[in-house]
Design an enzyme around this catalytic site. Structure first.
Site, PDB file in Angstrom:
ATOM      1  N   LEU A   1       0.857  -1.187   0.000  1.00  0.00           N
ATOM      2  CA  LEU A   1       0.000   0.000   0.000  1.00  0.00           C
ATOM      3  C   LEU A   1       0.891   1.233   0.000  1.00  0.00           C
ATOM      4  O   LEU A   1       1.895   1.281   0.729  1.00  0.00           O
ATOM      5  CB  LEU A   1      -0.911   0.017   1.227  1.00  0.00           C
ATOM      6  CG  LEU A   1      -2.061  -0.998   1.271  1.00  0.00           C
ATOM      7  CD1 LEU A   1      -2.680  -1.025   2.664  1.00  0.00           C
ATOM      8  CD2 LEU A   1      -3.115  -0.666   0.238  1.00  0.00           C
ATOM      9  N   ASP A   2       0.543   2.236  -0.811  1.00  0.00           N
ATOM     10  CA  ASP A   2       1.347   3.452  -0.809  1.00  0.00           C
ATOM     11  C   ASP A   2       1.057   4.283   0.439  1.00  0.00           C
ATOM     12  O   ASP A   2       0.200   3.931   1.262  1.00  0.00           O
ATOM     13  CB  ASP A   2       1.127   4.252  -2.091  1.00  0.00           C
ATOM     14  CG  ASP A   2      -0.322   4.669  -2.298  1.00  0.00           C
ATOM     15  OD1 ASP A   2      -1.064   4.742  -1.302  1.00  0.00           O
ATOM     16  OD2 ASP A   2      -0.710   4.923  -3.456  1.00  0.00           O
ATOM     17  N   VAL A   3       1.775   5.369   0.573  1.00  0.00           N
ATOM     18  CA  VAL A   3       1.718   6.160   1.813  1.00  0.00           C
ATOM     19  C   VAL A   3       0.315   6.686   2.078  1.00  0.00           C
ATOM     20  O   VAL A   3      -0.168   6.674   3.212  1.00  0.00           O
ATOM     21  CB  VAL A   3       2.738   7.321   1.738  1.00  0.00           C
ATOM     22  CG1 VAL A   3       2.610   8.217   2.969  1.00  0.00           C
ATOM     23  CG2 VAL A   3       4.147   6.786   1.634  1.00  0.00           C
TER      24      VAL A   3
END
Length: 324
Positions: free
Chosen positions: A98-100
């Protein structure tokens, strides 16, 4: 791993990654917590060895050579102050990242579970997301924090129009799913796989939407529920952007939240306070127990007795009534 406790920490589990936190920080924090918890457990007693020492009170050289006594002494080379922490490295692998800016279920593996993690994702598992969108704005990166490139009206958008666009996108992706599945659509296997929801791409494929529906609509805000394969969070934000264009408007994605990653859902994900060795070991055990339950054969039905019973009921119903 150097200890029996460490050897038990092998398997797959999931945690809840909050928005604004990089997945590497989540992984490093869990690695540190597991290592510290395992090293905090009471260590085994030091092993002892038998040594021969001169007996006390001996005066002559001859007596010192003959008068010996046995003594059990600890092996100081095995002392923690000499060897250092017993668990110095704990490998934690990360699955579908998952990205930030995204939040939700993040699948991890500890120890030898990293091998099983690769097998899990090679099976083309489905992920589910909740997307928060807002009409009226377009940005460079399709998120609400990006540089605004366009603004537009959205008063003409209704939920019915939105549902039609979603149905169109879902239909186009279903065709792509069939194309990449490499299965003869006229075969019995294809029918059975589609009925069980097992139809998926054979090998690598671009992101594919398996399901898309609106669960909340209050312009300019709306919420979508998405099931997809081989996805990225950037692709999902682009989907929200394209929905806005199809409705002759613009839209940005305000939030991406993963609610399912393969076998793991939000109820399985460990929150930050549960990122401990004990809670992780419990989560690994629960995952293995659920796998065993799925593999257990279903209860067999006694078709013979059922058929006999139905035949008896049929005969009773067809009996000719007695004439009085």
């Amino acid at each position: 791993l150097g200890s029996a406790v460490g050897r038990q920490h092998k398997g797959i589990f999931s945690v809840y990654k909050p928005s604004g936190v990089h997945w590497k920080l989540v992984r490093d924090t869990i690695e540190t917590n597991i290592r510290n918890d395992l090293n905090a457990t009471p260590s085994q007693p030091l092993p002892h060895k038998i040594c021969f020492l001169n007996a006390p009170g001996s005066e002559t050289e001859a007596s010192r050579g003959l008068a010996l006594r046995t003594v059990s002494l600890p092996v100081l080379s095995k002392h923690p102050l000499v060897t250092g922490p017993e668990v110095q490295f704990m490998k934690v692998g990360v699955g579908h990242r998952l990205d930030v800016a995204s939040s939700g279920v993040l699948t991890l593996a500890v120890g030898n579970g990293n091998r099983a993690l690769g097998d899990l994702y090679s099976a083309q598992v489905t992920s589910e997301y909740t997307l928060e969108g807002e009409f009226g704005t377009a940005t460079a990166d399709f998120s609400h924090t990006g540089k605004v490139v366009e603004r537009s009206t959205y008063d003409h958008i209704t939920q019915d129009k939105l549902e039609r666009v979603l149905a169109m996108l879902e239909g186009a992706n279903q065709k792509a799913l069939l194309m990449y599945s490499n299965v003869d659509m006229k075969s019995q296997d294809a029918y059975e796989m589609a009925a069980r929801g097992l139809l998926g791409p054979d090998g690598k494929s671009p992101p594919i939407l398996k399901g898309l529906r609106c669960i909340h609509f209050q312009p300019p805000n709306f919420t979508l529920e998405v099931q997809c394969l081989n996805d990225t969070q950037k692709y999902l934000r682009r989907i929200v952007h394209e929905i806005g264009l199809e409705l002759r408007s613009t839209a940005v994605c305000k939030g991406v939240r993963r609610t399912r990653d393969g076998p793991f859902t939000l109820k399985d994900a460990l929150v930050h306070q549960q990122w401990t060795a004990a809670d992780i070991m419990q989560a690994v055990r629960q995952y293995h127990a659920s796998k065993k339950r799925k593999k257990s054969p279903p209860t067999k039905i006694n078709h013979t007795s059922t058929a006999v019973k139905r035949q008896e009921e049929h005969e009773i119903c067809n009996e000719t009534p007695a004439v009085i």
